[in-house]
Design a protein around this motif. Structure first.
Motif, short mmCIF file in Angstrom:
data_model
loop_
_atom_site.label_atom_id
_atom_site.label_comp_id
_atom_site.label_asym_id
_atom_site.label_seq_id
_atom_site.Cartn_x
_atom_site.Cartn_y
_atom_site.Cartn_z
N UNK A 135 24.43 75.32 49.87
CA UNK A 135 25.04 74.52 48.51
C UNK A 135 24.11 75.10 47.42
N UNK A 136 22.87 75.18 47.44
CA UNK A 136 21.89 75.84 46.52
C UNK A 136 22.25 77.30 46.22
N UNK A 137 22.48 78.11 47.24
CA UNK A 137 22.82 79.23 47.01
C UNK A 137 23.93 79.44 46.17
N UNK A 138 25.02 78.86 46.45
CA UNK A 138 26.48 78.81 45.79
C UNK A 138 26.12 78.44 44.33
N UNK A 139 25.24 77.34 44.00
CA UNK A 139 24.95 77.03 42.85
C UNK A 139 24.32 77.90 41.91
N UNK A 140 23.39 78.64 42.68
CA UNK A 140 22.61 79.49 41.64
C UNK A 140 23.19 80.77 41.95
N UNK A 141 24.65 80.86 42.09
CA UNK A 141 25.41 82.18 42.07
C UNK A 141 24.86 83.34 42.99
N UNK A 142 23.93 83.16 44.04
CA UNK A 142 23.28 84.01 44.86
C UNK A 142 24.53 84.33 46.01
N UNK A 143 25.25 83.36 46.13
CA UNK A 143 26.36 83.53 47.25
C UNK A 143 27.80 83.30 46.52
N UNK A 144 28.71 84.49 46.87
CA UNK A 144 30.26 84.19 46.28
C UNK A 144 30.70 82.78 46.86
N UNK A 145 30.49 82.43 48.07
CA UNK A 145 31.23 81.30 48.79
C UNK A 145 29.89 80.97 49.80
N UNK A 146 30.24 79.61 50.38
CA UNK A 146 29.35 79.15 51.29
C UNK A 146 30.13 78.46 52.32
N UNK A 147 29.54 78.31 53.51
CA UNK A 147 30.19 77.46 54.59
C UNK A 147 29.34 76.43 55.02
N UNK A 148 29.70 75.44 55.09
CA UNK A 148 28.88 74.08 55.54
C UNK A 148 29.23 73.37 56.57
N UNK A 149 28.33 72.65 57.27
CA UNK A 149 28.90 71.51 58.13
C UNK A 149 28.84 70.17 57.66
N UNK A 150 28.26 69.98 56.66
CA UNK A 150 28.13 68.57 55.74
C UNK A 150 29.04 68.50 54.58
N UNK A 151 28.79 67.27 54.03
CA UNK A 151 29.54 67.01 52.76
C UNK A 151 28.92 67.73 51.60
N UNK A 152 29.32 68.07 50.42
CA UNK A 152 29.01 68.22 49.34
C UNK A 152 29.86 67.71 48.18
N UNK A 153 28.77 67.03 47.41
CA UNK A 153 29.32 66.03 46.39
C UNK A 153 29.21 66.44 44.85
N UNK A 154 28.28 67.64 44.89
CA UNK A 154 28.04 68.43 43.66
C UNK A 154 29.47 68.51 42.73
#
Length: 298
Positions: A135-154
């Motif tokens: 999530x942090x990597x996506x927020x900081x624009x280091x990754x174009x997209x992310x794939x996660x196993x948990x919830x993201x409420x940001x």
């Protein structure tokens, strides 16, 4: 004020990598040229964009304000170039994605290789971290997209259901409960080998276990599935991991499953991206490719 695309590209690369030398390598520039472009950008904006912490550069408030704008500008240029490319031009370019441990190791690694074998002018870089770091990597624009196993409420992150998975409770084959179906109370007080804080696997299991008042007692904590499996093989306690990670060990009878009545451990995997960032042509192609290659859900 005349901001150049080179300056914006350097700024974005430094923001993603945290170091001028790494940014220079990413852009095939010399370190002095990269440093000069960044200095010129800060001079033109009359603002410092980074703070130095140890040997790394971290975005300050001004840099955080600029990053999504710079990324959008660079993506617009990519879109213009793509729109006016000759028909039939082969897909090409780099794609940076981040994935949590289970997804990265057991789904995206093979997907990235297969994608690049089909589109030979592309390169997919997959960073494997826990869900919070993705999530942090996506927020900081280091990754174009992310794939996660948990919830993201940001609220800055767009979240889409991507794939389904199931967690399994497992133990040493000689454990008294190996291969049995048990009530949650029968696991009370038993030691567990757990994933680290921020792990989607951990969050899913703890939430489901607490709902049944299981109160699992953590004895060991590791950040990789392999370490957890090894600890359980040594009799350190019970473990819980994705069935994706346990297939070989279960076939070889190196580990055994324990069925727990009422313990719902099916979970959703998610694809995330920053709402201020549009997908590149390579990113869109990778999403479509994974949908077919992995039979992911829409």
């Amino acid at each position: 004020m005349r901001i150049t695309l080179k300056q914006l590209a350097v700024f974005e690369a430094v923001a993603r990598s945290g170091q001028v030398a790494k940014a220079a390598e990413m852009l095939s520039l010399s370190s002095p040229a990269t440093s000069m472009a960044l200095s010129e950008l800060e001079k033109q904006l009359d603002a410092r964009l980074f703070e130095r912490i140890g040997n790394r550069l971290r975005l300050n408030s001004q840099g955080s304000l600029l990053l999504p704008l710079a990324t959008q500008a660079l993506q617009k240029i990519d879109q213009i170039e793509h729109a006016f490319s000759p028909a039939g031009t082969e897909l090409g370019g780099n794609l940076n994605v981040s994935a949590s441990s289970t997804i990265g190791n057991y789904l995206l690694a093979k997907s990235a290789v297969a994608f690049c074998q089909q589109y030979t002018n592309t390169l997919v870089n997959v960073d494997i971290e826990n869900s919070q770091k993705v999530i942090n990597s996506v927020l900081e624009f280091r990754s174009e997209m992310g794939f996660i196993e948990g919830q993201c409420l940001d609220s800055r992150i767009a979240v889409e259901a991507w794939h389904r998975d199931k967690l399994l409770v497992f133990c040493h084959p000689a454990h008294p409960l190996a291969g049995k179906t048990v009530a949650p109370s029968e696991l009370s007080g038993m030691p567990w080998v757990m994933r680290e804080e921020g792990s989607g696997t951990r969050d899913c299991f703890v939430s489901a276990a607490n709902a049944l008042d299981m109160q699992p007692q953590e004895k060991f904590r590791f950040s990789t599935p392999d370490a957890i499996k090894q600890a359980v093989k040594q009799g350190a306690g019970l473990g819980v991991l994705s069935e994706l990670t346990l297939e070989k060990e279960l076939i070889r009878k190196e580990l055994s499953v324990i069925e727990v009545e009422g313990l719902g451990l099916e979970r959703q995997f998610y694809r995330i991206h920053h709402k201020s960032r549009h997908f590149t042509p390579v990113g869109l192609a990778f999403i479509d490719f994974c949908r077919t290659f992995l039979n992911t859900e829409h």
